[in-house]
Write a protein that holds these residues in place. Structure first.
Motif, PDB file in Angstrom:
ATOM      1  N   ARG A  63      32.272   2.341 -18.232  1.00  0.00           N
ATOM      2  CA  ARG A  63      31.789   1.226 -17.404  1.00  0.00           C
ATOM      3  C   ARG A  63      32.275  -0.105 -17.949  1.00  0.00           C
ATOM      4  O   ARG A  63      32.582  -1.030 -17.189  1.00  0.00           O
ATOM      5  CB  ARG A  63      30.249   1.248 -17.378  1.00  0.00           C
ATOM      6  CG  ARG A  63      29.627   0.150 -16.515  1.00  0.00           C
ATOM      7  CD  ARG A  63      29.912   0.378 -15.047  1.00  0.00           C
ATOM      8  NE  ARG A  63      29.389  -0.715 -14.235  1.00  0.00           N
ATOM      9  CZ  ARG A  63      30.045  -1.846 -14.001  1.00  0.00           C
ATOM     10  NH1 ARG A  63      31.254  -2.019 -14.510  1.00  0.00           N
ATOM     11  NH2 ARG A  63      29.512  -2.786 -13.246  1.00  0.00           N
ATOM     12  N   THR A  83      35.604  -1.346 -16.646  1.00  0.00           N
ATOM     13  CA  THR A  83      35.656  -1.950 -15.303  1.00  0.00           C
ATOM     14  C   THR A  83      34.840  -3.241 -15.222  1.00  0.00           C
ATOM     15  O   THR A  83      34.887  -3.926 -14.195  1.00  0.00           O
ATOM     16  CB  THR A  83      35.123  -0.965 -14.250  1.00  0.00           C
ATOM     17  OG1 THR A  83      33.744  -0.650 -14.531  1.00  0.00           O
ATOM     18  CG2 THR A  83      35.941   0.318 -14.261  1.00  0.00           C
ATOM     19  N   LEU A 114      36.393  -6.529 -14.033  1.00  0.00           N
ATOM     20  CA  LEU A 114      36.633  -6.647 -12.599  1.00  0.00           C
ATOM     21  C   LEU A 114      35.397  -7.190 -11.885  1.00  0.00           C
ATOM     22  O   LEU A 114      35.521  -7.849 -10.834  1.00  0.00           O
ATOM     23  CB  LEU A 114      37.021  -5.287 -12.012  1.00  0.00           C
ATOM     24  CG  LEU A 114      38.274  -4.631 -12.612  1.00  0.00           C
ATOM     25  CD1 LEU A 114      38.532  -3.282 -11.966  1.00  0.00           C
ATOM     26  CD2 LEU A 114      39.491  -5.545 -12.446  1.00  0.00           C
ATOM     27  N   ASP A 115      34.206  -6.940 -12.445  1.00  0.00           N
ATOM     28  CA  ASP A 115      32.971  -7.407 -11.818  1.00  0.00           C
ATOM     29  C   ASP A 115      32.876  -8.930 -11.816  1.00  0.00           C
ATOM     30  O   ASP A 115      32.319  -9.519 -10.885  1.00  0.00           O
ATOM     31  CB  ASP A 115      31.751  -6.819 -12.533  1.00  0.00           C
ATOM     32  CG  ASP A 115      31.645  -5.307 -12.361  1.00  0.00           C
ATOM     33  OD1 ASP A 115      32.240  -4.776 -11.397  1.00  0.00           O
ATOM     34  OD2 ASP A 115      30.986  -4.661 -13.196  1.00  0.00           O
TER      35      ASP A 115
END
Length: 412
Positions: free
Chosen positions: A213, A216, A219-220
């Protein structure tokens, strides 16, 4: 000089409320390992081309691969630092930077040199991405912008020293000796980091997510409109700077006929503009808003890039070209620290590492693509370099404009 000393004094006096000055200096020097690794051996490009019997593009690929590793490393290290903390990754990355520098110094082929530069970029990324995150862990708002400006001032000394020292050393110890100097620089900073830089993200403030997690998570942060725009403005403004860096050796030496020493001295003028601009920005923060200083810097950026393009198109002249780049450098020095501060301020504290990773990765990817861009149309020339700089400056204007609009909408 008094402006620079005054900016340092102001940063020192406020260090109790922000990041301690000794930590800022160490992480700034670690961040400065990147321009050192790209600027110091530029004057040796023609000699490297002759030694390996390859094209100018093959030599420039050593910069591209360094920046590729620099970008990937910032993404991975920045994301993991929100999960594991800053200090361990900073030290481990610096060890990798030393190893990559040593491998580059002994590389017998251009292919192995490419690999070494990729490794060197991966390791050097730790100082850049975690330097921003470490300062952002303990500072916010205009104080963060002041300390980022101080970091840019310190980092700016290296682009001044690197090409001059590199041009002097290139004829004595060659580009391989220069790589050994870079390895020694990183090794010394590793020692300082061990004893000076603490963990600034304690366990209770770290992200409670899995490693997958975490990969990624950067990217959030792109879902934040203000952060996305300010980050884009940062990377395109850096693209202006790197377009000049990647093409300067061939333009100044092959087109304008400067010696290696002359090239280093001209490069110093532009680096001094960066240092002075960062000092002025740090002094003016508090008197003017970050918005006002960012817009003023953007105007200078566009004006300098346009002048460089027109000079290359109509009247290629050394003084005009260097003067135009100097104006653009003053603009970059105002734009970069303010956009970094504004972008990170739009994110929660537990996402500072991810935000820094996005900024650094974008910065490196733009830099990696810039070296090929300045060669479009054939040989590198003042016009090709100026055109790429101007295009990046227009993208910066768009990003800054939409960034402030998005920030206003988010606040209302």
């Amino acid at each position: 000089m008094s402006v620079i000393l005054g900016a340092v004094s102001k940063a020192n006096s406020s260090s109790a409320e922000g990041t301690p000055l000794n930590i800022v200096i160490v992480v700034a020097c670690l961040t400065g390992a990147s321009p050192l690794a790209t600027d110091m051996y530029l004057a040796a490009f023609p000699a490297m081309r002759s030694e390996f019997g390859v094209s100018s593009g093959a030599v420039q690929l050593t910069i591209t691969l360094f920046m590729l590793g620099f970008g990937v490393g910032q993404y991975l290290i920045g994301a993991l630092s929100d999960l594991w903390g800053r200090r361990g990754l900073l030290l481990g990355g610096t060890v990798l930077a030393v190893a990559g520098s040593v491998l580059a110094a002994v590389a017998p082929t251009i292919e192995l040199l490419w690999l070494a530069r990729l490794i060197q970029g991966l390791g050097t990324a730790s100082g850049a991405v975690l330097g921003r995150a470490i300062v952002a862990d303990t500072s916010r708002g205009f104080r963060l912008a002041k300390q980022l400006s101080l970091m840019m001032m310190i980092q700016g000394v290296l682009p001044i020293v690197a090409p001059v020292l590199g041009s002097l050393l290139a004829g004595v110890i060659g580009w391989r000796g220069i790589m050994w100097v870079i390895a020694g620089y990183s090794a010394i900073l590793l020692v300082f980091a061990i004893f000076i830089v603490p963990e600034t993200l304690p366990g209770e403030r770290r992200a409670r997510i899995s490693v997958g997690r975490a990969m990624t998570a950067p990217l959030d942060v792109l879902r934040s409109g203000p952060f996305l725009c300010f980050a884009l403005g940062f990377v395109t403004a850096f693209g202006v700077l790197f377009a000049y860096i990647s093409g300067s050796s061939f333009v100044l030496q092959s087109v304008f006929g400067l010696s290696q020493t002359g090239y280093g001295l001209v490069f110093t003028i532009n680096a001094l503009a960066m240092v002075s601009g960062s000092a002025i920005n740090a002094r003016l923060l508090g008197r003017f808003t970050q918005r006002q200083l960012t817009i003023a810097g953007t105007y200078a950026l566009v004006a300098g890039c346009l002048a460089a393009t027109v000079s290359g198109l109509l009247y290629p002249n050394l003084a005009l070209f260097v003067g135009a780049v100097t104006i653009a450098s003053l603009g970059v020095a105002h734009v970069l620290p303010n956009l970094t501060s504004l972008g990170l301020a739009a994110l929660p504290r537990e996402s500072q590492g991810s935000g820094s990773a996005v900024i650094g990765t974008g910065q490196a990817l733009v830099a990696a693509s810039t070296a090929p861009l300045v060669q479009i149309g054939g040989a590198i020339s003042p016009l090709s370099v100026g055109t790429v700089m101007f295009c990046f400056s227009l993208l910066t204007v768009c990003a800054v404009t939409f960034g402030f609009r998005s920030a206003t909408s988010a606040a209302s």
